[in-house]
Design an enzyme around this catalytic site. Structure first.
Site, PDB file in Angstrom:
ATOM      1  CE  LYS A 220      -4.241   1.729   2.028  1.00  0.00           C
ATOM      2  NZ  LYS A 220      -5.512   1.314   2.607  1.00  0.00           N
TER       3      LYS A 220
ATOM      4  NE  ARG B 194     -22.696  -2.208   3.413  1.00  0.00           N
ATOM      5  CZ  ARG B 194     -21.768  -2.669   2.583  1.00  0.00           C
ATOM      6  NH1 ARG B 194     -20.869  -3.512   3.021  1.00  0.00           N
ATOM      7  NH2 ARG B 194     -21.725  -2.313   1.328  1.00  0.00           N
TER       8      ARG B 194
ATOM      9  CD  GLU C 155     -19.774  -1.120   7.748  1.00  0.00           C
ATOM     10  OE1 GLU C 155     -19.925  -2.162   7.078  1.00  0.00           O
ATOM     11  OE2 GLU C 155     -18.844  -0.311   7.544  1.00  0.00           O
TER      12      GLU C 155
HETATM   13  C1  TPP Z   1     -19.382  -0.362   4.130  1.00  0.00           C
HETATM   14  C2  TPP Z   1     -18.126   0.450   4.231  1.00  0.00           C
HETATM   15  N1  TPP Z   1     -17.542   0.602   5.443  1.00  0.00           N
HETATM   16  C3  TPP Z   1     -16.423   1.338   5.550  1.00  0.00           C
HETATM   17  C4  TPP Z   1     -15.867   1.930   4.460  1.00  0.00           C
HETATM   18  C5  TPP Z   1     -14.639   2.812   4.614  1.00  0.00           C
HETATM   19  N2  TPP Z   1     -13.487   2.274   3.904  1.00  0.00           N
HETATM   20  C6  TPP Z   1     -13.115   2.725   2.709  1.00  0.00           C
HETATM   21  S1  TPP Z   1     -11.801   1.933   2.090  1.00  0.00           S
HETATM   22  C7  TPP Z   1     -11.645   1.004   3.487  1.00  0.00           C
HETATM   23  C8  TPP Z   1     -10.518   0.028   3.606  1.00  0.00           C
HETATM   24  C9  TPP Z   1     -10.445  -0.849   2.425  1.00  0.00           C
HETATM   25  O1  TPP Z   1      -9.343  -1.668   2.522  1.00  0.00           O
HETATM   26  P1  TPP Z   1      -8.954  -2.572   1.288  1.00  0.00           P
HETATM   27  O2  TPP Z   1     -10.179  -3.129   0.668  1.00  0.00           O
HETATM   28  O3  TPP Z   1      -7.943  -3.538   1.722  1.00  0.00           O
HETATM   29  O4  TPP Z   1      -8.365  -1.541   0.234  1.00  0.00           O
HETATM   30  P2  TPP Z   1      -6.972  -0.773   0.253  1.00  0.00           P
HETATM   31  O5  TPP Z   1      -7.329   0.663   0.449  1.00  0.00           O
HETATM   32  O6  TPP Z   1      -6.120  -1.317   1.351  1.00  0.00           O
HETATM   33  O7  TPP Z   1      -6.389  -1.015  -1.088  1.00  0.00           O
HETATM   34  C10 TPP Z   1     -12.642   1.315   4.403  1.00  0.00           C
HETATM   35  C11 TPP Z   1     -12.795   0.707   5.724  1.00  0.00           C
HETATM   36  C12 TPP Z   1     -16.516   1.744   3.224  1.00  0.00           C
HETATM   37  N3  TPP Z   1     -16.078   2.306   2.102  1.00  0.00           N
HETATM   38  N4  TPP Z   1     -17.627   0.995   3.143  1.00  0.00           N
END
Ligand code: TPP
Length: 625
Positions: A282, A395, A367
């Site tokens: 990342k 959700r 969630e």
């Molecule tokens: C339902 C929901 N909860 C929380 C989020 C906030 N959120 C956005 S990206 C993320 C982390 C995603 O991690 P990953 O899928 O591993 O992607 P990366 O950014 O590490 O590439 C979170 C918790 C969201 N977008 N949707």
């Protein structure tokens, strides 16, 4: 000198580049991203991490015929660059500009809108099944991070995929990070596998080791040969997926474009559901984001040399105040536990996690589980505080209703980012919580007018017995005209000023706009009444009785959707009572609010003091006519 990026102007242009040119192009894309996002802010680290994945997919797929579904969609910048949108990056996340998420309305190369996590595999399977019914052959891929892989919807999709066997590629982008470090059993499972690890290689090694153990070892080795499945169970990466009927390949290096292109090509040819597990870093390629990937997950405009954010408000945010106050309350009340769905930093719970690790739960991006888990904790005597952003809590509607409210459990919902949130746009606006929470019998909803009110309402909420939601805004916590607090009394609103003619009943951050209105009217030599609704549910009927009696115009302001909102409940009561009063409702009309700064969006939605002032003036004229 001509840059390689100058040759990338339309979808599929990347296919014209030679293999040798791919690495330098990846480098140029990274420089482009860092430069652009340093001005606009955005999801830098995630995009830097998936430059090669995106390039590899674009080498083997054709756009717009083929489809990629980007999970969450925050990592779709490179896809946008490769599909003819690089010149719009100066407007990224701004009003009227390029969205920070995939938008079918923006480009026919965006196949599906996302913003909330863990939806991509379900959508990909739906598209794959539709393609099969139509008898067509487009390629369909979902790109999903290991963080998003903690969401329950993923497992529902996997379960369905195994039986449907429709061809689609799932690229699992594993950087061992969600926003913060990833959590949970699946994360541990995935991290057991190393890049380059192959089944045959391991199998051979194990057989060799076992053969060195005399007698018993030989027997065991024969056993191993016979029972291929059991050794696979123990050692082959991804057996979990294979057992569900989804082919697993990997893990492979997610920064090796050629290896990924070849693997994706093969995977598409197999024409069945396949997960290709790739390992990435990342924030790759920028010193500061590699060092601080969480910080650069979603970052405000920053200085490229130092990595420091340019304008940092020194004022306290509601999130910060919530986090500090909860630590304080938890010291007095040992039953308080805190839950986050992968947003410990974002919801201000990081301090709590540090201080009370045994009473803190990061459940992943889950969630629904977070809410039912909280219900379990409450049923067993704890006082759970579930901190979730307004839009993500959507959700968990059934869990709130069925698991918490139906049993009248004392769960405190800390609804952060309630109201307009700005540059993330439609998918992230917190405009629906009042409407969806207030339909549920037994739910109490409060909203603080300023920072003091938040702490008082928190004290009240943890001592109350029943489901209760505190909704508060993104960003700076406002002091307000009156820092004086009426004690919190269940169901009671609070006067801030007492005037005549016009009464403004405002929810949460709208009290700030109502106070601005008060000052505008003072310039007109008029003193208006301003009331902090404080309790959104139940509505303070006595307060409305009083306001109706003493004023000609009642203005209700809320930063939420109009249908089913607070104003609608006030209107319903007024209608029931047969009161005759001119009502002005400032709430969000039946629409999805796009990206922009909060101030711009407030104006656009006519929730700012000036717009409401104009509407009141109009109402005054109507009364006179
Ligand atoms: C339902 C929901 N909860 C929380 C989020 C906030 N959120 C956005 S990206 C993320 C982390 C995603 O991690 P990953 O899928 O591993 O992607 P990366 O950014 O590490 O590439 C979170 C918790 C969201 N977008 N949707």
């Amino acid at each position: 000198m001509m840059k390689l990026l100058d040759r990338i102007n339309n979808p599929n242009d990347i296919k014209q580049l030679s293999r040798k040119e791919l690495k330098p192009l990846a480098q140029e894309i990274r420089e482009f991203l860092i430069e652009k996002v340093s001005h606009t802010g955005g999801h830098l680290a995630s995009n830097l991490g998936c430059v090669e994945i995106t390039m590899a997919l674009h080498r083997v797929m054709n756009f717009p015929e083929d489809k990629i579904i980007w999970d969450v969609g925050h990592q779709s910048y490179v896809h946008k660059i490769l599909t003819g949108r690089k010149n719009e990056f100066d407007t990224l996340r701004q009003l009227g500009g390029l969205s920070g998420f995939p938008k079918t309305s923006e480009s026919d190369c965006d196949a599906f809108n996302t913003g909330h996590s863990s939806t991509s595999m379900s959508a990909a399977l739906g598209m794959a099944c539709a393609r099969d019914i139509r008898g067509e052959h487009e390629r369909i891929a979902a790109v999903i991070g290991d963080g998003s892989f903690t969401g329950g919807l993923v497992y529902e999709a996997l379960n369905n995929m195994g039986s449907k066997q429709s061809g689609c590629l799932i690229v699992l982008n594993d950087n061992e990070m969600s926003i913060d470090e990833n959590v949970g059993g699946m994360s541990t499972y995935l991290s057991r596998f190393r890049v380059g690890q192959a089944y045959n290689e391991i199998k051979g090694t194990v057989e060799k080791i076992l053969l060195h153990i005399p007698v018993a070892g030989e027997k065991l080795a024969r056993g191993v040969k016979r029972s291929k499945d059991s050794i696979k169970q123990m050692l082959v990466p991804g057996m979990f997926f294979e057992d569900l009927g989804v082919t697993y390949i990997g893990p492979i290096d997610g920064h090796d474009i050629e290896l990924m292109s070849a693997t994706f090509e093969k995977a598409f040819q197999l024409d069945r559901p396949i997960i290709v597990h790739v390992k990435t870093v990342k924030g790759k390629g920028y010193k500061w984001s590699e060092k601080h990937p969480s910080y650069f997950h979603g970052v405000a405009p920053f200085d490229v040399d130092t990595g420091k954010v340019i304008t940092k408000s020194r004022n306290k945010t509601y999130t910060g105040i919530f986090g500090r106050k909860l630590v304080e309350l938890a010291a007095e009340n040992k039953n308080i536990v805190a839950i986050t769905a992968a947003m410990a930093q974002g919801t201000g719970l990081a301090k709590f996690a540090e201080k009370y690790p045994d009473r803190f739960f990061d459940v992943g991006i889950a969630e629904e589980h977070a809410v039912t888990f909280a219900a379990g904790l409450a049923a067993a005597g704890m006082t759970p505080v579930v901190a979730i952003y307004s839009s993500f809590l959507q959700r968990a509607y059934d869990q709130i209703l069925h698991d918490v409210c139906l049993q009248n459990l004392h769960v405190v919902f800390a609804i952060d980012r309630a109201g307009l949130v700005g540059p993330d746009g439609e998918t992230h606006q917190g405009l629906f919580d009042i409407a969806y929470m207030s339909q549920i019998p037994g739910m109490t909803i409060v909203s603080p007018k300023n920072r003091y009110d938040l702490t008082r309402l928190m004290e009240w909420a943890v001592s109350y017995d029943g489901p209760v939601a505190i909704r508060y805004a993104k960003g700076e916590a406002y002091y307000g005209l009156s820092s004086i607090q009426e004690p919190v009394v269940y169901g009671k609103s609070e006067y801030i000023t007492r005037g005549s003619g016009i009464a403004v009943l405002a929810v949460g951050q709208m009290v700030y706009e109502a106070e601005k209105l008060y000052n505008i009217f003072l310039d007109d030599k008029k003193e208006i009444t301003v009331v902090n609704a404080r309790f959104v549910k139940p509505v303070d009927h006595e307060m409305i009785d009083e306001l109706v009696k003493e004023h000609e115009i009642l203005v209700v302001m809320e930063e939420g959707i109009k249908h089913g909102g607070y104003a609608a409940a006030v209107e319903e009561y007024i209608a029931e009572k047969g009161y005759r009063i001119k009502l002005v409702v400032a709430a969000v009309d039946d629409c999805y609010v796009k990206q922009g700064s909060i101030a711009e969006l407030r104006k656009l939605c006519k929730l700012d003091a000036d717009s409401v002032y104009d509407r009141i003036k109009h109402a005054e004229m109507e009364i006179k006519l």
